[in-house]
Design an enzyme around this catalytic site. Structure first.
Site, PDB file in Angstrom:
ATOM      1  CB  THR A  48       1.496  25.949  24.218  1.00 56.05           C
ATOM      2  OG1 THR A  48       1.584  27.324  24.591  1.00 56.05           O
ATOM      3  CG2 THR A  48       1.491  25.858  22.699  1.00 56.05           C
ATOM      4  N   GLY A 108       1.203   4.921   0.212  1.00 57.60           N
ATOM      5  CA  GLY A 108       0.486   6.115   0.631  1.00 57.60           C
ATOM      6  C   GLY A 108       1.343   7.349   0.492  1.00 57.60           C
ATOM      7  CB  THR A 127       2.783   9.827   5.152  1.00 59.82           C
ATOM      8  OG1 THR A 127       2.032  11.037   4.977  1.00 59.82           O
ATOM      9  CG2 THR A 127       3.823  10.037   6.238  1.00 59.82           C
ATOM     10  CG  ASP A 162      -6.239   5.923  -0.976  1.00 58.75           C
ATOM     11  OD1 ASP A 162      -6.746   6.199  -2.079  1.00 58.75           O
ATOM     12  OD2 ASP A 162      -6.030   6.785  -0.097  1.00 58.75           O
ATOM     13  CG  ASP A 221      -1.656   1.290   1.424  1.00 55.00           C
ATOM     14  OD1 ASP A 221      -1.984   1.934   0.406  1.00 55.00           O
ATOM     15  OD2 ASP A 221      -1.909   1.670   2.585  1.00 55.00           O
TER      16      ASP A 221
END
Length: 257
Positions: free
Chosen positions: A184, A8, A10, A109, A6
């Site tokens: 934060t 992708g 990233t 995908d 797969d």
């Protein structure tokens, strides 16, 4: 053995199937600059770490959302394994009817995840893939992909905050104990995690209304699926191997005989 790949935006995920059993899986970063030799040597090394030889691999299937990597991956499969892979694309049997305006716009995908979800869970079902983008794939009880929703990815949103502002840092994606942040880090975690959980619940609510159903299965996949699922009221289950399992299903439909 079968390797399901797969590709992708990233990461690239590899899954090794021995019959119907997923016996090994690996994840590497997607880099267009890498050569087929680099991808191949890394994959062979990963296989060796699980006592799997290149000669044990008898077939390969892959889906990709990065067309420029397709040639590299094909060359890797042919050189290191002597196999021409099956690529998810036009002409490949999936058993899925795509009911969108332009079927060519639907990513590989999305097709693979939809096939996998319907095969494993039936319909109607919504697949939420928490990847570089957050996609909602809507499949009805007739195995028809009736449409898709695309939202920013969780990490993509966080990176946007960290890179486009002067004082907001990258933070770990964990749900804080309270929605009201006192520093934060907690403020950002609250906005991202609880914000995306709310996004999921609202979109699923609207999908159910448009389909005219009171109940629908909602399957989360992708690296951050489990984190968001814990805060969402709509997600019914998390399936981390959904895409690899879908590639196996499509492989069986096309190469079984």
């Amino acid at each position: 053995m079968l390797i399901a790949i797969d590709i992708g935006n990233t990461n690239i995920k590899y899954g090794v199937f021995n019959g119907d059993e997923l016996v090994a899986s690996f994840r590497v970063s997607s880099r267009i600059s890498r050569t087929s030799d680099e991808y191949g040597s890394v994959l062979v090394g990963l296989l060796n770490s699980r006592n799997i030889k290149a000669s044990d691999i008898k077939d390969i299937i892959f889906s990709s959302v990065i067309p420029s990597l397709n040639y590299t991956m094909c060359h890797m499969c042919e050189f290191f394994f002597g196999i021409t892979p099956l690529i998810i694309g036009p002409g490949v049997k999936t058993g899925l009817n795509i009911r969108t305006d332009n079927t060519k716009e639907v990513g590989a995908d999305i097709i693979v995840n939809s096939v996998s979800a319907f095969n494993k869970y039936g319909g109607p079902v919504v697949v939420i893939d928490f990847g570089t983008a957050t996609t909602f794939d809507v499949i009805n009880e007739k195995a028809e992909l009736v449409g898709v929703v695309i939202a920013p990815g969780v990490k993509t949103s966080l990176e946007g905050l960290a890179t486009k502002t002067a004082q907001l840092p990258m933070v770990e994606l964990d749900a804080p104990k309270t929605v009201i942040g006192k520093n934060t880090k907690h403020c950002m975690q609250s906005g991202i995690i609880f914000g995306f959980a709310g996004l999921v619940d609202n979109i699923v609510r609207k999908i159910k209304a448009e389909l005219g159903v009171k109940e629908i299965k909602v399957v989360a996949t992708g690296g951050l699926g489990e984190i968001i699922a814990k805060e969402s009221k709509s997600i019914t289950l998390v399936d981390r191997t959904l895409t690899l399992d879908g590639l196996k299903v499509i492989y069986e439909l096309n190469r079984k005989n």
